[in-house]
Write a protein that holds these residues in place. Structure first.
Motif, PDB file in Angstrom:
ATOM      1  N   VAL A  22       0.838  -1.198   0.000  1.00  0.00           N
ATOM      2  CA  VAL A  22       0.000   0.000   0.000  1.00  0.00           C
ATOM      3  C   VAL A  22       0.870   1.243   0.000  1.00  0.00           C
ATOM      4  O   VAL A  22       0.588   2.231  -0.677  1.00  0.00           O
ATOM      5  N   ARG A  23       1.958   1.224   0.760  1.00  0.00           N
ATOM      6  CA  ARG A  23       2.825   2.399   0.873  1.00  0.00           C
ATOM      7  C   ARG A  23       3.426   2.794  -0.474  1.00  0.00           C
ATOM      8  O   ARG A  23       3.693   3.954  -0.735  1.00  0.00           O
ATOM      9  N   THR A  24       3.655   1.802  -1.356  1.00  0.00           N
ATOM     10  CA  THR A  24       4.218   2.131  -2.659  1.00  0.00           C
ATOM     11  C   THR A  24       3.200   2.810  -3.549  1.00  0.00           C
ATOM     12  O   THR A  24       3.545   3.456  -4.520  1.00  0.00           O
ATOM     13  N   VAL A  25       1.902   2.658  -3.236  1.00  0.00           N
ATOM     14  CA  VAL A  25       0.853   3.275  -4.038  1.00  0.00           C
ATOM     15  C   VAL A  25       0.481   4.646  -3.495  1.00  0.00           C
ATOM     16  O   VAL A  25       0.287   5.589  -4.239  1.00  0.00           O
ATOM     17  N   LEU A  26       0.368   4.755  -2.163  1.00  0.00           N
ATOM     18  CA  LEU A  26      -0.008   6.005  -1.532  1.00  0.00           C
ATOM     19  C   LEU A  26       1.237   6.671  -0.975  1.00  0.00           C
ATOM     20  O   LEU A  26       1.847   6.160  -0.039  1.00  0.00           O
ATOM     21  N   SER A  27       1.619   7.798  -1.555  1.00  0.00           N
ATOM     22  CA  SER A  27       2.891   8.395  -1.184  1.00  0.00           C
ATOM     23  C   SER A  27       2.796   9.277   0.035  1.00  0.00           C
ATOM     24  O   SER A  27       3.793   9.563   0.672  1.00  0.00           O
ATOM     25  N   ALA A  28       1.605   9.768   0.385  1.00  0.00           N
ATOM     26  CA  ALA A  28       1.504  10.701   1.498  1.00  0.00           C
ATOM     27  C   ALA A  28       0.094  10.741   2.041  1.00  0.00           C
ATOM     28  O   ALA A  28      -0.865  10.339   1.382  1.00  0.00           O
ATOM     29  N   THR A  29      -0.014  11.240   3.260  1.00  0.00           N
ATOM     30  CA  THR A  29      -1.311  11.568   3.834  1.00  0.00           C
ATOM     31  C   THR A  29      -1.352  13.066   4.088  1.00  0.00           C
ATOM     32  O   THR A  29      -0.472  13.608   4.768  1.00  0.00           O
ATOM     33  N   PHE A  30      -2.339  13.727   3.528  1.00  0.00           N
ATOM     34  CA  PHE A  30      -2.582  15.132   3.812  1.00  0.00           C
ATOM     35  C   PHE A  30      -3.693  15.195   4.859  1.00  0.00           C
ATOM     36  O   PHE A  30      -4.767  14.634   4.649  1.00  0.00           O
ATOM     37  N   THR A  31      -3.454  15.875   5.965  1.00  0.00           N
ATOM     38  CA  THR A  31      -4.476  16.050   6.983  1.00  0.00           C
ATOM     39  C   THR A  31      -4.904  17.512   7.002  1.00  0.00           C
ATOM     40  O   THR A  31      -4.092  18.395   7.269  1.00  0.00           O
ATOM     41  N   LEU A  32      -6.168  17.753   6.694  1.00  0.00           N
ATOM     42  CA  LEU A  32      -6.719  19.100   6.700  1.00  0.00           C
ATOM     43  C   LEU A  32      -7.285  19.385   8.084  1.00  0.00           C
ATOM     44  O   LEU A  32      -8.076  18.593   8.611  1.00  0.00           O
ATOM     45  N   VAL A  33      -6.887  20.487   8.675  1.00  0.00           N
ATOM     46  CA  VAL A  33      -7.282  20.838  10.037  1.00  0.00           C
ATOM     47  C   VAL A  33      -7.915  22.230  10.027  1.00  0.00           C
ATOM     48  O   VAL A  33      -7.341  23.177   9.463  1.00  0.00           O
ATOM     49  N   ASN A  34      -9.073  22.347  10.633  1.00  0.00           N
ATOM     50  CA  ASN A  34      -9.748  23.647  10.708  1.00  0.00           C
ATOM     51  C   ASN A  34      -9.687  24.197  12.125  1.00  0.00           C
ATOM     52  O   ASN A  34     -10.386  23.734  13.018  1.00  0.00           O
ATOM     53  N   GLN A  35      -8.838  25.190  12.314  1.00  0.00           N
ATOM     54  CA  GLN A  35      -8.762  25.868  13.602  1.00  0.00           C
ATOM     55  C   GLN A  35      -9.448  27.232  13.552  1.00  0.00           C
ATOM     56  O   GLN A  35      -9.307  28.023  14.487  1.00  0.00           O
ATOM     57  N   CYS A  36     -10.162  27.495  12.484  1.00  0.00           N
ATOM     58  CA  CYS A  36     -10.947  28.726  12.419  1.00  0.00           C
ATOM     59  C   CYS A  36     -12.127  28.613  13.384  1.00  0.00           C
ATOM     60  O   CYS A  36     -12.532  27.517  13.767  1.00  0.00           O
ATOM     61  N   SER A  37     -12.698  29.734  13.742  1.00  0.00           N
ATOM     62  CA  SER A  37     -13.879  29.738  14.606  1.00  0.00           C
ATOM     63  C   SER A  37     -15.147  29.500  13.814  1.00  0.00           C
ATOM     64  O   SER A  37     -16.244  29.524  14.373  1.00  0.00           O
ATOM     65  N   TYR A  38     -15.001  29.250  12.518  1.00  0.00           N
ATOM     66  CA  TYR A  38     -16.133  29.064  11.618  1.00  0.00           C
ATOM     67  C   TYR A  38     -15.866  27.863  10.715  1.00  0.00           C
ATOM     68  O   TYR A  38     -14.742  27.347  10.640  1.00  0.00           O
ATOM     69  N   THR A  39     -16.881  27.404  10.030  1.00  0.00           N
ATOM     70  CA  THR A  39     -16.750  26.280   9.111  1.00  0.00           C
ATOM     71  C   THR A  39     -15.967  26.694   7.869  1.00  0.00           C
ATOM     72  O   THR A  39     -16.123  27.807   7.369  1.00  0.00           O
TER      73      THR A  39
END
Length: 309
Positions: A22-39
Motif C-alpha cells: 500500500v505504501r508504494t501506491v499512496l505516497s503521502a497523507t494530507f491532513t486538513l485541520v480547521n482551527q478557524c472559529s467558523y466552518t
C-alpha cells in the motif's frame, strides 16, 4: 503436498507485506485541520494528467480534521472556501470566497475563484523531492499553514500565511461581504493587484512576463511583509518554494500561536509555535513488527539458495 517451509512466515508477516505494498501506491497523507472559529469548505484541484483524489471538496467544521490519501507524483492545489450556503429553492451551493463554481460541495475539477489562499504541491518531482508552497498570487481569503511531517531531504520547512490580511487589506483590493446592507460589510477577502487592476506589471504578463522585468510591487510587497514565506507574486520563487521527501503534510486553516501543541517543526519566523493536530497517519514503520523484517529476509535468502542449487 506439504506446505513450503516459508508458508507460515508469509502468513505471519502478511500484514507487513500488505502495508509495504500500500505504501508504494499512496505516497503521502494530507491532513486538513480547521482551527478557524467558523466552518471551512476545503476545495481540491488535481493538475491535468494527475490522478484525482478521493474527494474534490468537503465540509470541515471548526475544530475538525480530515485525512486524505494522496497518490505518488500527485500535483495540485488545496484551498479553503468560506461563507458557504445552499439555496433552499434551487439546491445550488455557493461560497462568498474561493468558490469553485460547481454548485455543489465537491468542486469536481474546478478551481478556486480568486481571491483565494492556495496550498500548491508537486509530489515526487525533480530528484524525488516534493515541492510545495502557499501562494497569495491569486489573493487571500484566510490564513493557512503547511507543515511536513516525518520527511527527509530538502529543507522540509513549514510555510504559509498566518496573518489576517483581510484586516490590513487596502480599500482598493477589498472584497466586502454584502451582509448587513448599506455597503458597510466586513472585508472577507483581499484581491491581488493583478485581479483588481488587470495591468501587465501586476500580472507579470506582456512586457513584464519574465523574472527580470516583473518584480514586487507595493501591493505584493505588503503581502510579503505580512507573510514572508508565502508567494506574493509570480516570480517569488526563491523565498517561497520549499522541498521535502517522503513526507506527510498537515494543512491548517487559521493556525494560531500556541505555547504547547502536538507538533514538530511547526514554527515560522516571528510567529513561534503553531497549533496543530497530528494526522496519526504517517508513513509505514517497522516498530510494531520488527521480527517480520528479519523473517522475510531469511526466507528470501533461503529461497534464493534453493533456486541456486
Amino acid at each position: 503436498m506439504g506446505r513450503p517451509p516459508h508458508f507460515s512466515l508469509i502468513l505471519l508477516c502478511s500484514p507487513l507485506i500488505l502495508s509495504l505494498t500500500v505504501r508504494t501506491v499512496l505516497s503521502a497523507t494530507f491532513t486538513l485541520v480547521n482551527q478557524c472559529s467558523y466552518t471551512v469548505w476545503p476545495g481540491i484541484l488535481s493538475s491535468a494528467g494527475t490522478q484525482p483524489l478521493s474527494t474534490t471538496g468537503l465540509t470541515l467544521e471548526s475544530g475538525d480534521s480530515f485525512p486524505i490519501s494522496v497518490p505518488t507524483s500527485w500535483s495540485g492545489r488545496i484551498w479553503g472556501r468560506t461563507l458557504c450556503s445552499q439555496d433552499p429553492a434551487t439546491g445550488k451551493f455557493t461560497c462568498a470566497t474561493a468558490d469553485c463554481g460547481s454548485g455543489t460541495v465537491e468542486c469536481s475539477g474546478a478551481g478556486a475563484v480568486p481571491p483565494a489562499t492556495l496550498a500548491e504541491f508537486t509530489l515526487n518531482g525533480s530528484g524525488g523531492l516534493d515541492f510545495y508552497d502557499v501562494s497569495l498570487v491569486d489573493g487571500y481569503n484566510l490564513p493557512m499553514l503547511v507543515v511536513p511531517q516525518g520527511g527527509a531531504g530538502g529543507n522540509c520547512s513549514s510555510t504559509g500565511c498566518l496573518s489576517d490580511l483581510n484586516e490590513s487589506c487596502p480599500s482598493e483590493l477589498k472584497v466586502v461581504s454584502s451582509s448587513g446592507g448599506g455597503g458597510g460589510g466586513e472585508c472577507v477577502a483581499c484581491r491581488s493587484a493583478c485581479e483588481a487592476f488587470g495591468e501587465a506589471e501586476y500580472c507579470c504578463s506582456g512586457a513584464y512576463a519574465t523574472p527580470d522585468t516583473c518584480g514586487p510591487t507595493q501591493y505584493s510587497q505588503a503581502f510579503k511583509n505580512a507573510c514572508p514565506r508565502a508567494y506574493s507574486y509570480a516570480y517569488d520563487d526563491k523565498t517561497s518554494t520549499f522541498t521535502c521527501a517522503s513526507a506527510d503534510y498537515i494543512l491548517t486553516f487559521c493556525p494560531t500561536p500556541s505555547a504547547s501543541k502536538k507538533s514538530s517543526g511547526g514554527e515560522i519566523a516571528g510567529v513561534g509555535s503553531v497549533s496543530l493536530v497530528s494526522s496519526g497517519a504517517h508513513h509505514f514503520t517497522y516498530t510494531s513488527t520488527p521480527p517480520c523484517t528479519l523473517l522475510i529476509s531469511l526466507a528470501a535468502i533461503s529461497l534464493l539458495w534453493r533456486w541456486h542449487i
